[in-house]
Scaffold this active site. Structure first.
Site, PDB file in Angstrom:
ATOM      1  N   GLU A  57      -0.740  -9.203  -0.465  1.00 58.96           N
ATOM      2  CA  GLU A  57      -2.177  -9.418  -0.206  1.00 58.96           C
ATOM      3  C   GLU A  57      -2.956  -9.456  -1.516  1.00 58.96           C
ATOM      4  OE1 GLU A  57      -2.319  -6.156   2.667  1.00 58.96           O
ATOM      5  OE2 GLU A  57      -2.986  -7.588   4.178  1.00 58.96           O
ATOM      6  N   GLY A 105       0.664  -4.939   1.024  1.00 60.61           N
ATOM      7  CA  GLY A 105      -0.548  -4.963   0.215  1.00 60.61           C
ATOM      8  C   GLY A 105      -0.315  -5.628  -1.132  1.00 60.61           C
ATOM      9  N   ALA A 111       0.876  -1.171   0.000  1.00 56.51           N
ATOM     10  CA  ALA A 111       0.000   0.000   0.000  1.00 56.51           C
ATOM     11  C   ALA A 111       0.914   1.222   0.000  1.00 56.51           C
ATOM     12  CB  ALA A 111      -0.865  -0.016   1.251  1.00 56.51           C
ATOM     13  N   GLU A 149       4.792  -5.264   7.163  1.00 56.02           N
ATOM     14  CA  GLU A 149       4.066  -4.179   7.840  1.00 56.02           C
ATOM     15  C   GLU A 149       4.574  -3.906   9.252  1.00 56.02           C
ATOM     16  OE1 GLU A 149       2.690  -6.487   5.951  1.00 56.02           O
ATOM     17  OE2 GLU A 149       1.071  -5.654   4.743  1.00 56.02           O
TER      18      GLU A 149
HETATM   19  C1  3H9 Z   1       1.008  -2.201   3.482  1.00 52.11           C
HETATM   20  O1  3H9 Z   1       1.129  -2.642   2.384  1.00 52.11           O
HETATM   21  C2  3H9 Z   1      -0.210  -2.373   4.326  1.00 52.11           C
HETATM   22  C3  3H9 Z   1      -1.166  -3.331   3.720  1.00 52.11           C
HETATM   23  O2  3H9 Z   1      -1.369  -4.390   4.579  1.00 52.11           O
HETATM   24  C4  3H9 Z   1      -2.462  -2.647   3.342  1.00 52.11           C
HETATM   25  C5  3H9 Z   1      -3.232  -2.039   4.465  1.00 52.11           C
HETATM   26  C6  3H9 Z   1      -4.580  -1.413   4.109  1.00 52.11           C
HETATM   27  N1  3H9 Z   1       4.680   3.400  -0.414  1.00 52.11           N
HETATM   28  O3  3H9 Z   1      13.436   1.910  -0.740  1.00 52.11           O
HETATM   29  P1  3H9 Z   1      13.720   2.611  -2.002  1.00 52.11           P
HETATM   30  C7  3H9 Z   1       9.259   4.827  -2.193  1.00 52.11           C
HETATM   31  S1  3H9 Z   1       2.232  -1.273   4.188  1.00 52.11           S
HETATM   32  C8  3H9 Z   1       5.107   4.618  -0.789  1.00 52.11           C
HETATM   33  O4  3H9 Z   1      14.746   3.692  -1.990  1.00 52.11           O
HETATM   34  P2  3H9 Z   1      14.744   0.170  -3.145  1.00 52.11           P
HETATM   35  C9  3H9 Z   1      10.399   5.252  -1.291  1.00 52.11           C
HETATM   36  O5  3H9 Z   1       9.971   6.155  -0.305  1.00 52.11           O
HETATM   37  C10 3H9 Z   1       3.516  -1.287   2.978  1.00 52.11           C
HETATM   38  N2  3H9 Z   1       6.371   4.845  -1.218  1.00 52.11           N
HETATM   39  O6  3H9 Z   1      14.045   1.597  -3.196  1.00 52.11           O
HETATM   40  C11 3H9 Z   1      11.352   5.872  -2.281  1.00 52.11           C
HETATM   41  O7  3H9 Z   1      10.872   7.175  -2.585  1.00 52.11           O
HETATM   42  P3  3H9 Z   1      11.899   8.371  -2.852  1.00 52.11           P
HETATM   43  C12 3H9 Z   1       4.229  -2.573   2.948  1.00 52.11           C
HETATM   44  C13 3H9 Z   1       7.190   3.809  -1.267  1.00 52.11           C
HETATM   45  O8  3H9 Z   1      14.809  -0.290  -4.535  1.00 52.11           O
HETATM   46  C14 3H9 Z   1      11.154   5.018  -3.534  1.00 52.11           C
HETATM   47  O9  3H9 Z   1       9.890   4.369  -3.370  1.00 52.11           O
HETATM   48  N3  3H9 Z   1       5.357  -2.493   2.063  1.00 52.11           N
HETATM   49  C15 3H9 Z   1       6.792   2.519  -0.884  1.00 52.11           C
HETATM   50  O10 3H9 Z   1      15.998   0.234  -2.331  1.00 52.11           O
HETATM   51  C16 3H9 Z   1      12.213   3.956  -3.729  1.00 52.11           C
HETATM   52  O11 3H9 Z   1      12.323   3.206  -2.503  1.00 52.11           O
HETATM   53  C17 3H9 Z   1       6.560  -2.130   2.501  1.00 52.11           C
HETATM   54  O12 3H9 Z   1       6.769  -1.903   3.663  1.00 52.11           O
HETATM   55  C18 3H9 Z   1       5.462   2.328  -0.464  1.00 52.11           C
HETATM   56  N4  3H9 Z   1       4.996   1.119  -0.113  1.00 52.11           N
HETATM   57  O13 3H9 Z   1      13.744  -0.762  -2.317  1.00 52.11           O
HETATM   58  C19 3H9 Z   1       7.645  -2.044   1.464  1.00 52.11           C
HETATM   59  N5  3H9 Z   1       7.850   1.677  -1.035  1.00 52.11           N
HETATM   60  O14 3H9 Z   1      12.704   7.959  -4.044  1.00 52.11           O
HETATM   61  C20 3H9 Z   1       8.438  -0.801   1.648  1.00 52.11           C
HETATM   62  C21 3H9 Z   1       8.865   2.432  -1.501  1.00 52.11           C
HETATM   63  O15 3H9 Z   1      11.037   9.565  -3.042  1.00 52.11           O
HETATM   64  N6  3H9 Z   1       9.411  -0.594   0.606  1.00 52.11           N
HETATM   65  N7  3H9 Z   1       8.470   3.701  -1.648  1.00 52.11           N
HETATM   66  O16 3H9 Z   1      12.739   8.463  -1.619  1.00 52.11           O
HETATM   67  C22 3H9 Z   1      10.579  -1.252   0.539  1.00 52.11           C
HETATM   68  O17 3H9 Z   1      10.857  -2.130   1.325  1.00 52.11           O
HETATM   69  C23 3H9 Z   1      11.557  -0.832  -0.510  1.00 52.11           C
HETATM   70  O18 3H9 Z   1      11.196   0.454  -0.943  1.00 52.11           O
HETATM   71  C24 3H9 Z   1      11.630  -1.779  -1.734  1.00 52.11           C
HETATM   72  C25 3H9 Z   1      12.499  -1.097  -2.841  1.00 52.11           C
HETATM   73  C26 3H9 Z   1      12.275  -3.084  -1.318  1.00 52.11           C
HETATM   74  C27 3H9 Z   1      10.254  -2.020  -2.300  1.00 52.11           C
END
Ligand code: 3H9
Length: 714
Positions: free
Chosen positions: A109, A106, A63, A129
């Site tokens: 999911e 998400g 999400a 999460e």
């Molecule tokens: C969820 O899903 C809850 C559900 O149960 C639904 C409930 C209703 N959202 O990390 P990076 C941005 S909770 C918004 O440098 P990488 C990040 O801020 C979510 N933005 O890249 C950055 O922006 P900027 C569960 C996001 O290649 C840019 O993308 N999911 C999100 O080193 C690049 O990110 C997570 O917790 C997001 N979900 O790593 C996953 N994700 O360039 C969280 C990233 O402006 N994300 N951004 O600074 C990660 O673990 C890593 O970003 C990922 C990529 C491995 C995906």
């Protein structure tokens, strides 16, 4: 605006491509667009099956995390995602989810609401999460146990660690692995072929599957969940979300799916409105913010780094060489004598052997990494290195000698970095003919484990050098934070008053263990006195002796640690410091020392009293905050969140408290200022409130807001 979801058709298969860069997060409009695409495919008699895939480098990473702050602010968080996924699952035509990159949160999911899942063999899935202080909120805790069983689901939802596609296939979450995917189109073709195979066959809804929900007996389920709770308490100490996630997974085993969803929702909402999730979401974005440096734009050219060199094969030098080898970068490791070089290499081999023993990687991996390290006793091959990290003994004279030599032997475009933790980068740079290429790269011990890297900008350091080191830090799997060149830089400059207070508290009558326990219970990875024993009390002692002439007369200084050193008690290395240690370095209290300190303190006229754990925490943590405020105002850190990221990644500060500056903001700077002022009255000059803390407290503002006015008007 670009389309968030594209709809195409290939031989009776509808392909729904989610295109919401950078990570295809399910932000505003995305679920609605997927929903519409599925309805279109369902209504089209020519479509027999559907593939959902992500554009670019990944499936859906979750999400949109930015939405949670909005939900919290508006106190609105409806069950939108959950209902959307029920509609995906109810689709009458088979929905094949095609996963590459990451299917997180998400995203997983969404994938589990589909009827089948194919994945690039290099993909990863996960329910991370809890790392944001929340739990899966769109059915993850109910569908994952149905696919992977209770044990795997409880582990994934409570610890939040990613799982490789192959393991996910073994666990039953993925139906087919696709090997050799080099482009998104390879995966799409394989998914379309798979969709054709399942077209026309009855769909299987995940929510209707129950075969994996129960271990052999109810007692087995209870034991699995109890183990998961123990592991979560141990690995994510002090946090609520991991335990809430397990409660939600448990519901999958005790109530029907719809009631399980309702329980998950209740727990999700509870977690979303917690301080834990505010702090962790702040830390998530803070960790990404560090890369943004106002005067070093993203487009700044960086120098390619193909090979490195490290000067000094001691604990730090050896660890840093391992960091390069782990990232696949060949590295020269230089020492001045063979015996020291051999010792350094032996330690590295033994560290790698431990990792192999713990199953972190294979012997072959370890051998490959060691093969990237070339030991040397001379500077002869240094002309090959794109970056050199000096990790010699902390002596300015020695460092100047080394940098003068590096300036002679290295290529003109090589970066010359020092791992110093205390000395001035500018003074070191003066010993070279190219101060613009000189920078600090302050690694934390053990360098191959700790994520933090303080990148220290000298007065002459060029923007290109900074950009290159910031990019390199990511390649080395470090969180690089740019700091200014002041004594102790950011982390150690703040750590000094924190450690000082810990000693003062003991000298005022607090128990040694009580000081450590209070801060451990607050969430610090270790208490400050245990940390001192681990690092070696003699290091601070030596520095204090060197800087004694800088101490202001009449200002209270801690003395007990110096006395311990005079007794030969240097900490773990001498098996005695604040505590005693056995051969396995297991710690036990030393009542004799407590008595001795009490006696010395009385002699010095320090009043002995009972000290509460609340006072211990406030004195130590507010000492961090007050110094952090000075650093921020003086511009040695770019923003408060950078300080927090330093403390979380380098000093064991609990991420669920957001870092010292966020913690102070959460308490309210007025309250913090009042107490700091009270400590100032009680303890004198060392507690003088930082001018910035005073100003923000009076203006009713937070550290997070500091600098935003300037940014807004820029
Ligand atoms: C969820 O899903 C809850 C559900 O149960 C639904 C409930 C209703 N959202 O990390 P990076 C941005 S909770 C918004 O440098 P990488 C990040 O801020 C979510 N933005 O890249 C950055 O922006 P900027 C569960 C996001 O290649 C840019 O993308 N999911 C999100 O080193 C690049 O990110 C997570 O917790 C997001 N979900 O790593 C996953 N994700 O360039 C969280 C990233 O402006 N994300 N951004 O600074 C990660 O673990 C890593 O970003 C990922 C990529 C491995 C995906």
């Amino acid at each position: 605006m670009a389309e968030l979801v594209r709809y195409t058709e290939e031989d009776g298969v509808a392909v729904v491509t989610i295109d919401n860069p950078p990570v295809n997060a399910l932000g505003p409009g995305v679920t609605e667009a997927i929903d519409a695409a599925l309805s279109r495919a369902e209504a089209d008699a020519g479509v027999l099956a559907i593939v959902v895939i992500g554009a670019g480098k990944t499936f859906v990473a979750g999400a949109d995390i930015k939405e949670f702050a909005k939900m919290r602010a508006s106190r609105q968080c409806g069950p939108g995602h959950t209902e959307f996924l029920l509609r995906v699952e109810d689709c009458a035509k088979p929905v094949v989810m095609a996963i590459h990159g990451t299917a997180f949160g998400g995203g997983l999911e969404l994938a589990m609401a589909g009827h089948c899942r194919v994945a690039d063999a290099n993909a990863q899935i996960g329910q991370p999460e809890v790392k944001l202080g929340i739990i899966p909120g769109a059915g993850g805790t109910q569908r994952l146990p149905r696919l992977a069983g209770i044990a795997k689901a409880a582990e994934m939802c409570s610890l939040g660690e990613p799982v490789k596609a192959r393991d996910a296939f073994d666990a039953g979450v993925i139906d087919k692995l696709i090997e050799g995917v080099s482009r998104e189109s390879d995966l799409r073709a394989a998914a379309v072929a798979f969709a054709r195979e399942v077209a026309g066959k009855p769909v299987r809804k995940t929510r209707e599957r129950t075969e994996k929900l129960h271990a052999r007996t109810a007692a087995d389920n209870a034991a699995i969940l109890a183990n998961a709770r123990d592991a979560a308490r141990k690995k994510l100490r002090g946090r609520r979300a991991p335990l809430a996630a397990i409660d939600a997974v448990e519901a999958a085993t005790t109530v029907p799916f719809d009631r399980g969803l309702a329980r998950e929702r209740e727990l999700f909402v509870e977690c979303l409105f917690s301080q834990e999730s505010s702090a962790l979401i702040y830390a998530f974005f803070g960790e990404r913010e560090v890369a943004k440096i106002p005067d070093v734009p993203k487009e700044m050219p960086v120098r390619p780094i193909h090979s490195a060199a490290v000067v000094g094969a001691g604990t730090m030098g050896g660890g840093i060489a391992m960091v390069f080898a782990n990232a696949g970068i060949p590295v020269l490791l230089k020492e001045s004598d063979q015996a020291a070089l051999d010792r350094g290499l032996a330690t590295m081999r033994s560290n790698y052997a431990n990792s192999v023993k713990r199953g972190r990687f294979t012997q072959e991996d370890a051998d490959q990494r060691m093969a990237l390290v070339t030991p040397t006793l001379s500077y002869d091959d240094f002309s090959r290195a794109d970056v050199v990290i000096e990790a010699a003994f902390e002596s300015m004279a020695l460092k100047k000698e080394i940098f003068a030599e590096l300036s002679r032997v290295c290529r003109p475009d090589a970066i010359l970095a020092s791992n110093t933790s205390t000395l001035s980068i500018d003074e070191i740079a003066d010993a070279t003919t190219r101060p613009e290429a000189v920078i600090g790269t302050h690694f934390f011990s053990p360098a191959n484990v700790m994520r933090l890297l303080e990148v220290v900008r000298g007065a002459a350091t060029s923007k290109e050098t900074i950009a290159t080191c910031m990019q390199l830090s990511k390649r080395l799997s470090k969180v690089g934070v740019l700091v200014g060149n002041c004594r102790g830089f950011v982390g150690n400059r703040m750590f000094h008053p924190y450690r000082r207070e810990a000693q003062f508290l003991v000298e005022e009558g607090a128990n040694i263990e009580a000081v450590d326990r209070a801060l451990f219970d607050f969430g610090m990875a270790m208490g400050p006195l245990s940390v001192a024993d681990l690092a070696g009390l003699d290091i601070g002692w030596r520095i204090r002796k060197e800087h004694r002439h800088l101490e202001k007369p009449g200002v209270r200084q801690p003395f007990a640690e110096d006395r311990l050193c005079e007794m030969g008690r240097y900490g773990q290395k001498t098996r005695a410091g604040w505590y005693r240690y056995d051969e396995q370095r297991r710690q036990s209290p030393d009542t004799e020392i407590a008595e001795l300190v009490r006696g010395w303190s009385r002699e010095k006229g320090i009043e002995q009293r009972e000290i509460s754990s609340q006072e211990i925490v406030e004195r130590c943590i507010y000492a961090l905050v007050n110094e952090g405020a000075r650093i921020l105002e003086e511009g040695f850190a770019l923003r408060a969140s950078d300080i927090d990221i330093i403390y979380i990644n380098g000093y064991g500060f609990p991420s669920f408290r957001g870092g010292p500056m966020w913690y102070a903001d959460a308490i309210g700077l007025k309250k913090v200022y009042d107490l700091v002022s009270e400590f100032y009255r009680q303890h004198g000059e060392i507690w003088q409130p930082a001018p910035l803390l005073k100003r923000l407290a009076e203006e009713g503002k937070s550290f997070a807001e500091f600098g935003t006015e300037e940014k807004a008007s820029a």
